[in-house]
Design a protein around this motif. Structure first.
Motif, PDB file in Angstrom:
ATOM      1  N   ARG A 317     -63.124 -30.300 -29.552  1.00  0.00           N
ATOM      2  CA  ARG A 317     -61.915 -30.392 -28.724  1.00  0.00           C
ATOM      3  C   ARG A 317     -61.137 -29.108 -28.892  1.00  0.00           C
ATOM      4  O   ARG A 317     -60.939 -28.620 -30.007  1.00  0.00           O
ATOM      5  CB  ARG A 317     -61.068 -31.601 -29.125  1.00  0.00           C
ATOM      6  N   VAL A 318     -60.723 -28.532 -27.771  1.00  0.00           N
ATOM      7  CA  VAL A 318     -60.012 -27.255 -27.773  1.00  0.00           C
ATOM      8  C   VAL A 318     -58.843 -27.329 -26.791  1.00  0.00           C
ATOM      9  O   VAL A 318     -58.865 -28.105 -25.836  1.00  0.00           O
ATOM     10  CB  VAL A 318     -60.935 -26.082 -27.383  1.00  0.00           C
ATOM     11  N   ARG A 321     -59.031 -25.462 -22.396  1.00  0.00           N
ATOM     12  CA  ARG A 321     -60.488 -25.478 -22.314  1.00  0.00           C
ATOM     13  C   ARG A 321     -61.029 -24.579 -21.206  1.00  0.00           C
ATOM     14  O   ARG A 321     -62.051 -23.900 -21.391  1.00  0.00           O
ATOM     15  CB  ARG A 321     -60.969 -26.907 -22.093  1.00  0.00           C
ATOM     16  N   GLN A 325     -63.863 -21.913 -21.976  1.00  0.00           N
ATOM     17  CA  GLN A 325     -65.187 -22.048 -21.365  1.00  0.00           C
ATOM     18  C   GLN A 325     -65.524 -20.839 -20.503  1.00  0.00           C
ATOM     19  O   GLN A 325     -66.675 -20.370 -20.492  1.00  0.00           O
ATOM     20  CB  GLN A 325     -65.258 -23.329 -20.539  1.00  0.00           C
ATOM     21  N   THR A 335     -72.033 -23.929 -21.797  1.00  0.00           N
ATOM     22  CA  THR A 335     -71.418 -25.113 -22.398  1.00  0.00           C
ATOM     23  C   THR A 335     -71.349 -26.216 -21.355  1.00  0.00           C
ATOM     24  O   THR A 335     -71.676 -26.017 -20.192  1.00  0.00           O
ATOM     25  CB  THR A 335     -69.995 -24.797 -22.904  1.00  0.00           C
ATOM     26  N   ILE A 337     -69.132 -30.174 -20.235  1.00  0.00           N
ATOM     27  CA  ILE A 337     -67.946 -31.024 -20.409  1.00  0.00           C
ATOM     28  C   ILE A 337     -68.376 -32.463 -20.180  1.00  0.00           C
ATOM     29  O   ILE A 337     -68.821 -32.815 -19.085  1.00  0.00           O
ATOM     30  CB  ILE A 337     -66.818 -30.644 -19.434  1.00  0.00           C
ATOM     31  N   GLN A 368     -59.862 -32.038 -23.078  1.00  0.00           N
ATOM     32  CA  GLN A 368     -60.078 -31.104 -24.187  1.00  0.00           C
ATOM     33  C   GLN A 368     -61.526 -30.970 -24.648  1.00  0.00           C
ATOM     34  O   GLN A 368     -61.867 -29.999 -25.312  1.00  0.00           O
ATOM     35  CB  GLN A 368     -59.231 -31.535 -25.400  1.00  0.00           C
ATOM     36  N   LEU A 370     -65.368 -30.144 -25.205  1.00  0.00           N
ATOM     37  CA  LEU A 370     -66.240 -29.047 -24.811  1.00  0.00           C
ATOM     38  C   LEU A 370     -67.536 -29.154 -25.614  1.00  0.00           C
ATOM     39  O   LEU A 370     -67.516 -29.131 -26.849  1.00  0.00           O
ATOM     40  CB  LEU A 370     -65.571 -27.694 -25.078  1.00  0.00           C
TER      41      LEU A 370
END
Length: 403
Positions: A317-318, A321, A325, A335, A337, A368, A370
């Motif tokens: 979780r970032v 995002r 990304q 990546t 989601i 959030q 990823l």
């Protein structure tokens, strides 16, 4: 820094390694014209049931078929309500609707992203009323009977099953495991004092073998597992137009068969699944080590002591995002989601009447999460670069001045 592009998923290497075995499977199918059903399907079903520590396995055309047939065979009917979580792929709720029921939701645990048993308890106690005569909970607003619950074993980790099963017993609910991302995952049941496999704890369970899964076909495929022979037999009928034998239809069914070539591929790959899952676990633990000590900006996956995750996905979780990304993509790192919008807020379910804020934990996670590259052949060098680029991107986005 290397210009090597790092894929989110590598489906080429594993199939190249098994190519000779796959060619033999194709030759067998071509030489016998055994394309539908037959020994290859039956052999895979037997092997996968054993792998899941379940009595029965029924191969079907997809994970969605497996869920739909499991609901119908378990007794879910038109007008029922089936409870699940809003952070899952829409196939979970499509299968509920296609069985004639209404999907409803409870929120998730902040750390595991799986069904929060306490939220399920609150739903049953506060939003439903118990009819002792019918031995059913009825939703107060809709009046529908609540007949089943679907814990989704998300990202390769099982939901907290003991309390969910306790509530299911108390409220006379069928438990259908959505194990489509959890082939080989395990849960330590304190009630039974032993580890249990995904697909062995509910009344029935559904698996997807979509190519990117831990056990993936070379096309579409799925399976349902159960200890209930009657449920298994009903699913066998449902997958084949309700036929008990050719042109004799005991019930109205579907075209949801698993074809023999896919079953052959899956049976061959199943022999490697324990090794592949072990490699995923090692990669996840190495990610954790590489990210250790990072303060702020990154939340790592949480694995409780009662869980043995098989890391179908490695999900951070970032904050911000989209920017992170974007920077990772520019650095050649793919990546994903999973998933960008909670189901109760999708256009498909506008008619259910949910609003933003109804399931805040799932909604926050959706904004959030990823998913980083995760596959058995991911190298340590590739991981080092993934983590370095993630930390660099997070630092830049947070405005630390790192470039």
């Amino acid at each position: 820094m290397s210009d090597e592009k790092i894929p989110f998923l590598d489906l080429v290497t594993v199939h190249r390694e098994l190519q000779d075995e796959f060619v033999d499977i194709l030759k067998t199918a071509l030489g016998t014209a055994g394309f539908i059903g037959g020994p290859m399907v039956q052999g895979f079903e037997e092997d996968f049931a054993k792998f899941c520590e379940s009595r029965c396995c029924v191969g079907v055309g997809s994970g969605t078929d497996a869920l739909r047939f499991a609901f119908i065979a378990a007794g879910v009917r038109s007008g029922d309500t089936v409870v699940t979580v809003p952070n899952t792929f829409i196939a979970t709720t499509e299968a509920i609707s296609q069985a004639g029921a209404r999907p409803d939701f409870v929120d998730i645990d902040e750390r595991t992203y799986n069904m929060d048993p306490e939220k399920l308890r609150q739903y049953l106690e506060k939003e439903c009323s118990w009819d002792s005569g019918a031995k059913r909970a009825f939703h107060k607003r809709t009046g529908n009977p609540v007949t089943a619950v679907v814990p989704v074993h998300l990202y390769g980790q099982m939901a907290d099953m003991d309390p969910i099963l306790d509530l299911a017993t108390q409220y006379n609910l069928k438990v259908i495991e959505d194990a489509c991302q959890a082939h080989g995952a395990e849960y330590f049941s304190k009630k039974e004092n032993r580890w249990r496999k995904a697909g062995s704890m509910g009344h029935a369970a559904a698996f997807s073998f979509y190519p990117g899964k831990n056990l993936g076909a070379c096309g579409e495929a799925g399976a349902m597992t159960t200890d209930d022979e009657q449920v298994a037999q009903t699913c066998r009928l449902l997958r084949d137009h309700g036929q008990s034998k050719k042109y004799f239809h005991d019930i109205e069914g579907y075209n949801g068969r698993l074809d023999a070539i896919q079953a052959g591929f899956l049976r061959a790959k199943l022999r490697h699944l324990k090794k592949w899952n072990g490699q995923r676990q090692e990669i996840a633990h190495r990610y954790n080590t590489l990210f250790a000590g990072v303060e702020g900006g990154v939340t790592l996956p949480y694995e409780p002591d009662w869980s043995r995750s098989v890391y179908h996905l490695y999900v951070l979780r970032v904050g911000d995002r989209a920017q992170i990304q974007k920077r990772l993509d520019e650095a050649g790192i793919s990546t994903g989601i999973h998933y960008p919008i909670a189901l109760h807020l999708t256009k498909a379910y506008e008619s259910l009447g949910f609003c933003a804020g109804d399931f805040p934990v799932a909604e926050k996670a959706a904004s959030q999460v990823l998913s980083l590259p995760m596959f058995p052949d991911l190298t340590a060098r590739q991981q080092d670069r993934v983590v370095a680029e993630v930390l660099k991107s997070v630092s830049v986005v947070q405005g630390s001045g790192v470039s």
